[in-house]
Design an enzyme around this catalytic site. Sequence first.
Site, PDB file in Angstrom:
ATOM      1  N   GLU A  98     -59.733  24.998   7.038  1.00 42.51           N
ATOM      2  CA  GLU A  98     -60.293  24.457   5.790  1.00 42.51           C
ATOM      3  C   GLU A  98     -59.623  23.118   5.492  1.00 42.51           C
ATOM      4  OE1 GLU A  98     -62.460  24.082   3.624  1.00 42.51           O
ATOM      5  OE2 GLU A  98     -62.303  25.568   2.012  1.00 42.51           O
ATOM      6  N   ASP A  99     -60.292  22.265   4.702  1.00 48.66           N
ATOM      7  CA  ASP A  99     -59.687  20.979   4.369  1.00 48.66           C
ATOM      8  C   ASP A  99     -58.604  21.108   3.301  1.00 48.66           C
ATOM      9  OD1 ASP A  99     -61.513  21.627   2.369  1.00 48.66           O
ATOM     10  OD2 ASP A  99     -62.471  19.659   2.284  1.00 48.66           O
ATOM     11  N   ASP A 102     -57.642  24.754  -3.253  1.00 46.97           N
ATOM     12  CA  ASP A 102     -57.421  24.387  -4.654  1.00 46.97           C
ATOM     13  C   ASP A 102     -57.147  25.689  -5.410  1.00 46.97           C
ATOM     14  OD1 ASP A 102     -57.842  23.637  -7.353  1.00 46.97           O
ATOM     15  OD2 ASP A 102     -59.229  22.069  -6.811  1.00 46.97           O
ATOM     16  N   PHE A 151     -57.240  14.543  -7.533  1.00 50.07           N
ATOM     17  CA  PHE A 151     -58.422  14.595  -6.661  1.00 50.07           C
ATOM     18  C   PHE A 151     -58.198  13.661  -5.476  1.00 50.07           C
ATOM     19  CE2 PHE A 151     -62.654  13.935  -5.095  1.00 50.07           C
ATOM     20  CZ  PHE A 151     -63.172  15.220  -5.156  1.00 50.07           C
ATOM     21  N   ASP A 158     -64.300  14.195   0.632  1.00 53.05           N
ATOM     22  CA  ASP A 158     -65.245  13.269   0.008  1.00 53.05           C
ATOM     23  C   ASP A 158     -65.113  13.189  -1.509  1.00 53.05           C
ATOM     24  OD1 ASP A 158     -66.278  15.899  -0.547  1.00 53.05           O
ATOM     25  OD2 ASP A 158     -68.157  14.926  -1.115  1.00 53.05           O
ATOM     26  N   ARG A 164     -65.302   9.936   3.400  1.00 51.23           N
ATOM     27  CA  ARG A 164     -64.809  10.859   4.430  1.00 51.23           C
ATOM     28  C   ARG A 164     -64.210  10.092   5.611  1.00 51.23           C
ATOM     29  NH1 ARG A 164     -66.817  15.971   3.089  1.00 51.23           N
ATOM     30  NH2 ARG A 164     -68.867  16.009   2.131  1.00 51.23           N
TER      31      ARG A 164
HETATM   32  P1  5GP Z   1     -61.209  26.142  -4.126  1.00 56.05           P
HETATM   33  O1  5GP Z   1     -62.321  27.066  -3.782  1.00 56.05           O
HETATM   34  O2  5GP Z   1     -59.918  26.465  -3.408  1.00 56.05           O
HETATM   35  O3  5GP Z   1     -60.990  26.021  -5.622  1.00 56.05           O
HETATM   36  O4  5GP Z   1     -61.669  24.697  -3.706  1.00 56.05           O
HETATM   37  C1  5GP Z   1     -61.735  24.338  -2.368  1.00 56.05           C
HETATM   38  C2  5GP Z   1     -62.826  23.344  -2.127  1.00 56.05           C
HETATM   39  O5  5GP Z   1     -62.985  22.439  -3.226  1.00 56.05           O
HETATM   40  C3  5GP Z   1     -62.486  22.491  -0.931  1.00 56.05           C
HETATM   41  O6  5GP Z   1     -63.028  23.026   0.249  1.00 56.05           O
HETATM   42  C4  5GP Z   1     -63.078  21.149  -1.290  1.00 56.05           C
HETATM   43  O7  5GP Z   1     -64.419  21.109  -0.874  1.00 56.05           O
HETATM   44  C5  5GP Z   1     -63.044  21.101  -2.791  1.00 56.05           C
HETATM   45  N1  5GP Z   1     -61.866  20.387  -3.322  1.00 56.05           N
HETATM   46  C6  5GP Z   1     -60.845  20.908  -4.039  1.00 56.05           C
HETATM   47  N2  5GP Z   1     -59.965  19.956  -4.374  1.00 56.05           N
HETATM   48  C7  5GP Z   1     -60.434  18.806  -3.840  1.00 56.05           C
HETATM   49  C8  5GP Z   1     -59.940  17.451  -3.828  1.00 56.05           C
HETATM   50  O8  5GP Z   1     -58.897  17.073  -4.379  1.00 56.05           O
HETATM   51  N3  5GP Z   1     -60.711  16.545  -3.159  1.00 56.05           N
HETATM   52  C9  5GP Z   1     -61.869  16.873  -2.523  1.00 56.05           C
HETATM   53  N4  5GP Z   1     -62.525  15.898  -1.910  1.00 56.05           N
HETATM   54  N5  5GP Z   1     -62.357  18.128  -2.521  1.00 56.05           N
HETATM   55  C10 5GP Z   1     -61.638  19.085  -3.168  1.00 56.05           C
END
Ligand code: 5GP
Length: 183
Positions: A98-99, A102, A151, A158, A164
């Site tokens: 995963e990238d 959060d 962020f 993105d 990206r």
């Molecule tokens: P979670 O489900 O853990 O709350 O969020 C994960 C997803 O939210 C990531 O796969 C990504 O797509 C997006 N995301 C969360 N924080 C960021 C951030 O700081 N920058 C970007 N570009 N995407 C984020």
Amino acid sequence: MERIFGKPLIPQREIEKRVKELGTKITADYEGKELVMICVLKGAYVFFADLVRNIHVPLSVDFMMVSSYGARANSSGVVKIISDLSTTIKGKDVLLVEDIVDSGLTLSYLYRTIKSKKPKSLKLCALLDKVERRKYDLPIDYVGFAVPNKFVIGYGLDYRDNYRNLPYIAVLDISDVELLGRK
Ligand code: 5GP
């Protein structure tokens, strides 16, 4: 360029070094195993492409595309699978990539979904971890960098499908973007 594209947080050279380290660790951990690596699209694709080239055991790849609603919008927390795996992972050693984590909603949902397909093992790898935002507890086996609650964009991540292609990770200053009239 840097004024437009946010404040650099993790330079390209540091990312390269860390991806190499992760690759070395994963190579050692999966010696003699049949590894399937799953990339979570779209955000992880740049990291994934670099990571696989730093892993030196036989492996195959697959892709999933998901969209998350909830954690950041403070609603019920729903993850939608837009595109599912194209191969069978039953009985295989699976590493999900995963990238950024959060709240942990996306990864914990994917963990449960993939676990239900009965892989032999399932481990998680994330390039970035916003530790202080975590709501859903889950074990992340390989983490690139812990990042602050900002962020971030670049290296696959993105803002409205832009940025990206930046080779580094930057904190996005939304006011800069609005000022310049970009998406
Ligand atoms: P979670 O489900 O853990 O709350 O969020 C994960 C997803 O939210 C990531 O796969 C990504 O797509 C997006 N995301 C969360 N924080 C960021 C951030 O700081 N920058 C970007 N570009 N995407 C984020």
